[in-house]
Design an enzyme around this catalytic site. Structure first.
Site, PDB file in Angstrom:
ATOM      1  N   ASP A 138       5.924 -12.059  22.302  1.00 40.50           N
ATOM      2  CA  ASP A 138       6.442 -12.728  23.498  1.00 40.50           C
ATOM      3  C   ASP A 138       5.354 -13.565  24.161  1.00 40.50           C
ATOM      4  O   ASP A 138       5.113 -13.458  25.366  1.00 40.50           O
ATOM      5  CB  ASP A 138       7.001 -11.691  24.472  1.00 40.50           C
ATOM      6  CG  ASP A 138       7.993 -12.293  25.472  1.00 40.50           C
ATOM      7  OD1 ASP A 138       8.441 -13.427  25.251  1.00 40.50           O
ATOM      8  OD2 ASP A 138       8.313 -11.621  26.467  1.00 40.50           O
ATOM      9  N   ASP A 165       1.269  -8.008  28.695  1.00 43.84           N
ATOM     10  CA  ASP A 165       2.563  -7.554  28.156  1.00 43.84           C
ATOM     11  C   ASP A 165       2.603  -7.359  26.647  1.00 43.84           C
ATOM     12  O   ASP A 165       3.613  -7.635  26.004  1.00 43.84           O
ATOM     13  CB  ASP A 165       3.696  -8.499  28.577  1.00 43.84           C
ATOM     14  CG  ASP A 165       4.206  -8.158  29.970  1.00 43.84           C
ATOM     15  OD1 ASP A 165       3.605  -7.278  30.616  1.00 43.84           O
ATOM     16  OD2 ASP A 165       5.182  -8.764  30.412  1.00 43.84           O
TER      17      ASP A 165
END
Length: 282
Positions: A138, A165
């Site tokens: 991502d 993340d």
């Protein structure tokens, strides 16, 4: 972004939760404090209801422990993780600064030298993680924080790019959750073709593709594939040819444009094998 959230003012364990500093479709991020250590932290809380899969807790703990093992100056550190009434959280290093998403919104198109400096930091983070067997899944501007640093110690931009993340997309996939603009393991605007087809079947070259989209956006102020409907964006990644970024910024060096287009190749074998190789080609 800053504001009050449902958990603002709450306390759990040694953590005091302060204002909310970020929000996505599946999580909220709060600025907080470890009261005993008097340390400022960031607390990422995955939305309630994600634990519909009974194996989610086990996967969450395994992934969070693995993410916490990544130690690199361009990767945000994870200190702690747990769950509270089926609300899963990670406690991370608090990095002051703005996201690359906001920076791009204000500053794009960016000069090639600045783009290369930001990209070099993210490439170091990705190559380190890939060497440890991790795929981010991502890579996008809102997952990159630009931390102010002394310019002479780093670069003339005066910012260090830090990737956040790791593993979150994989955790969300484990919950079976989706949102309008989220793929099952990433964000559609930045997602490699093979990730759309079979998200379990990706390696580090999917992150090279995502980084290629980020570079395209920094250089031009645009995404390579746009559409009013997610299906149009998806078909662009799967079958469309990205525009040559020199069509948008004519004075861009040809070598830079070709490096971006190589990173956006449909076939992973036609891309750079590492993020570092992409930076060298820029």
């Amino acid at each position: 972004f800053s504001g009050s959230g449902l958990l603002s003012g709450a306390r759990f364990g040694p953590y005091e939760v302060n204002e909310m500093i970020g929000r996505g479709g599946m999580a909220e991020v709060y600025k907080g404090r470890h009261t005993r250590l008097d340390r400022t932290v960031a607390i990422k809380v995955l939305s309630p209801g994600l634990a519909s899969d009974p194996d989610f807790r086990m996967r969450f703990e395994r992934e969070a422990r693995a993410i916490a093992s990544l130690k690199h100056p361009n990767i945000v550190g994870v200190f702690d993780f747990g769950d509270l009434d089926e609300m899963y959280y990670m406690v991370m290093e608090y990095v002051p600064g703005e996201t690359l998403a906001r920076f791009v919104q204000a500053a794009a198109p960016m000069p090639v030298t600045q783009v290369r400096q930001v990209t070099a930091d993210i490439a170091r983070a990705l190559d380190h993680a890939h060497g440890q067997g991790f795929v981010h899944r991502d890579v996008k501007p809102s997952n990159i924080i630009l931390e102010p640093v002394t310019a002479s110690n780093h670069n003339d931009l005066g910012l260090r790019a830090i990737l956040t993340d790791f593993g979150i997309a994989k955790l969300l996939k484990a919950s079976g959750s989706k949102t309008r603009n989220e793929g099952i393991t990433g964000t559609l605007d930045y997602m490699a073709p093979e990730q759309i087809r079979s998200s379990a079947d990706v390696d580090g070259r999917a992150d090279v593709y995502g980084l290629g989209v980020v570079i395209f956006q920094m250089l031009t102020g645009q995404l390579p594939f746009n559409g009013d409907h997610p299906g149009a964006v998806m078909m662009g990644h799967l079958q469309g040819m990205p525009p040559n970024p020199r069509q948008i910024v004519p004075d861009m060096p040809e070598q830079t444009a070709q490096a971006v287009l190589c990173a956006l190749a449909k076939n992973p074998d036609d891309r750079f094998a590492t993020a570092g190789a992409l930076v060298a080609a820029l």
